[in-house]
Design a protein around this motif. Structure first.
Motif, PDB file in Angstrom:
ATOM      1  N   ASP A 167      50.507   8.624   2.842  1.00 48.15           N
ATOM      2  CA  ASP A 167      51.217  10.048   3.698  1.00 48.15           C
ATOM      3  C   ASP A 167      49.986  10.479   4.661  1.00 48.15           C
ATOM      4  N   ILE A 168      49.056  10.134   4.190  1.00 49.35           N
ATOM      5  CA  ILE A 168      47.578  11.508   5.977  1.00 49.35           C
ATOM      6  C   ILE A 168      47.738  10.846   6.874  1.00 49.35           C
ATOM      7  N   GLN A 171      51.417  11.283   9.110  1.00 46.63           N
ATOM      8  CA  GLN A 171      50.591  12.682   9.738  1.00 46.63           C
ATOM      9  C   GLN A 171      50.117  12.803  11.149  1.00 46.63           C
ATOM     10  N   ASP A 217      50.302  17.460   9.875  1.00 45.89           N
ATOM     11  CA  ASP A 217      49.586  18.641  10.266  1.00 45.89           C
ATOM     12  C   ASP A 217      48.875  18.003  11.110  1.00 45.89           C
ATOM     13  N   ASN A 219      45.836  18.023  11.494  1.00 50.37           N
ATOM     14  CA  ASN A 219      43.873  18.126  10.990  1.00 50.37           C
ATOM     15  C   ASN A 219      44.059  17.290   9.612  1.00 50.37           C
ATOM     16  N   ALA A 220      45.339  16.478   8.995  1.00 52.75           N
ATOM     17  CA  ALA A 220      45.259  15.570   8.270  1.00 52.75           C
ATOM     18  C   ALA A 220      43.767  14.550   8.145  1.00 52.75           C
ATOM     19  N   SER A 221      43.937  14.805   7.091  1.00 54.25           N
ATOM     20  CA  SER A 221      41.630  13.710   7.025  1.00 54.25           C
ATOM     21  C   SER A 221      42.397  12.896   5.650  1.00 54.25           C
ATOM     22  N   ARG A 228      34.970  20.346  -0.045  1.00 48.65           N
ATOM     23  CA  ARG A 228      36.717  20.136   0.810  1.00 48.65           C
ATOM     24  C   ARG A 228      37.282  21.256  -0.433  1.00 48.65           C
ATOM     25  N   ILE A 232      38.045  25.825  -0.855  1.00 48.35           N
ATOM     26  CA  ILE A 232      39.460  25.546  -1.105  1.00 48.35           C
ATOM     27  C   ILE A 232      39.181  26.834  -2.713  1.00 48.35           C
TER      28      ILE A 232
ATOM     29  N   THR B  86      47.735  18.532   2.866  1.00 47.53           N
ATOM     30  CA  THR B  86      46.421  18.316   3.688  1.00 47.53           C
ATOM     31  C   THR B  86      45.888  19.198   4.354  1.00 47.53           C
ATOM     32  N   ARG B  87      46.768  20.407   4.845  1.00 43.04           N
ATOM     33  CA  ARG B  87      46.637  21.552   5.313  1.00 43.04           C
ATOM     34  C   ARG B  87      44.759  22.692   4.349  1.00 43.04           C
ATOM     35  N   GLY B  88      43.569  22.210   5.326  1.00 44.56           N
ATOM     36  CA  GLY B  88      42.641  22.851   4.307  1.00 44.56           C
ATOM     37  C   GLY B  88      41.961  24.011   5.348  1.00 44.56           C
ATOM     38  N   VAL B  89      42.711  24.392   6.593  1.00 44.56           N
ATOM     39  CA  VAL B  89      42.333  25.391   7.465  1.00 44.56           C
ATOM     40  C   VAL B  89      42.307  26.698   6.206  1.00 44.56           C
TER      41      VAL B  89
END
Lengths: 252, 127
Positions: A167-168, A171, A217, A219-221, A228, A232, B86-89
């Motif tokens: 999935d990543i 993207q 996204d 920035n997907a990683s 991380r 959050i 995936t959005r981690g901002v």
């Protein structure tokens, strides 16, 4: 007096004309060099245009190939998930059969122990019972087998979790395709600005076949860093705390 | 209380991974949707759904829009929503929290984190 003034003007004009000729003598080689430079640069510019046109023509193919990679990896991932599910189901069956099997062994061991007790004075029977009774190592084997089954199941599940990478990467590839689409669009408009009818017709005919409605996204990683999630969690907890305080304030 | 999950993600792979993870946690009731619009339709037609796990980036209707849609509908405004994305901002997370997601998980997720967040949400609800 008037004639003298007129003559002076004529001489001045002649001097100007002489200067112009002198300047002309100096400028002519420069103009000639410029013409030669232009003669050399035009084919070069033509080559650059053709090269841009060629690249523009190839970009949709690159984008399509990237899209194909996404589709292929999604298909392969689904196949892997199917196989992992199948392995897990088979293992669950084996696990259940193993539990039943070892339960049966335990019952037999207990029966043989009773037989031994019943025929404790008969060496011949005791020897026979000893030969046919289940191995004493059965309990150890049971533990090993069940532990190994559990480990294989856990590893299979870990494979499933690792497939999140599909999935990543999908993207990330969608993001690259979006970028390629932008470059293609810019190059196409650049080509259209160049007055080259054959080239334009050729380029206009090429359509990028990227799927519609793809959302990604950029920035997907794929990273297993727990930091991380912790960052959050801090934000989420702060938000919950603030909301609770706000609620509390309402009831004060 | 038995939980019936609505798993929303445009990636079939991710839906299967989330459902497998939920099965491993002992849950057995799932409904799937490929985008926010489909999720709203399923929520509307199946009132037994009582937990939503959604991705953010989806076509038609995003996870954020889905969250706003759920919170804005009195019929299922209180259904817990767990965002898995995936959005981690930081700005994205704040936006999601403002839209009133119940919790937020970054992809790739681990089963431990998934369990922890579900438990936290259920615990907060029971309080």
């Amino acid at each position: 007096m008037s004639n003298l003034n007129s003559m002076t003007t004529v001489f001045e004009k002649l001097t100007d004309l002489k200067n112009i000729f002198k300047f002309g003598e100096r400028i002519v080689p420069v103009i000639q060099s410029l013409i030669e430079f232009m003669r050399d640069i035009v084919p070069l510019l033509e080559n650059i245009n053709l090269s841009i046109a060629d690249s523009t023509r190839k970009i949709p193919q690159a984008a399509n190939q990237i899209q194909n990679v996404t589709s292929a990896t999604e298909l392969a991932t689904t196949e892997i998930l199917d196989l992992v599910d199948e392995i897990t189901n088979i293992l669950t069956g084996i696990e259940s059969q193993a539990v039943d099997f070892f339960k049966d062994i335990n019952e037999r061991v207990s029966s043989y122990e009773k037989l031994k007790e019943m025929f404790k004075d008969n060496e011949e029977v005791l020897s026979l019972v000893e030969k046919i009774s289940p191995s004493k190592a059965a309990e150890l084997q049971k533990t090993n087998i069940l532990e190994n089954i559990a480990k294989i199941k856990a590893d299979s599940y870990q494979i499933t979790l690792s497939l999140q990478v599909q999935d990543i990467t999908a993207q990330q590839l969608a993001s690259v395709n979006h970028l390629i689409e932008s470059v293609h669009s810019k190059l196409s408009s650049l080509i259209q600005d160049i007055d080259h009818a054959d080239l334009n017709a050729d380029i206009k005919g090429i359509v990028m076949e990227t799927p519609e409605g793809v959302v990604f996204d950029p920035n997907a990683s794929y990273s297993n860093k727990e930091e991380r999630q912790k960052e959050i969690d801090v934000l989420v907890n702060q938000s919950i705390k603030t909301t609770q305080e706000e609620v509390d304030n309402l009831f004060k | 209380m038995s939980l019936k999950f609505l798993v929303v993600d445009d990636s079939l792979t991710m839906r299967r991974i989330v459902v497998n993870s939920l099965k491993n946690l002992g849950y057995s009731e799932f409904v799937e949707a490929a985008d926010g619009q489909e999720a709203l339709t399923k929520l509307d037609s199946d009132r037994t759904i009582n937990f939503v796990i959604t991705d953010w980036n989806m076509p038609v209707l995003s996870g954020l829009e889905l969250t706003k849609g759920i919170r804005g509908n009195a019929d299922f405004a209180n259904v817990p929503i767990l965002m898995v994305t995936t959005r981690g901002v930081k700005e994205d997370i704040i936006e999601a929290l403002q839209a009133k997601v119940s919790n937020y998980i970054i992809k790739p997720f681990t089963p431990q984190v998934l369990k922890e967040k579900i438990d936290q949400i259920l615990s907060a609800q029971s309080n």
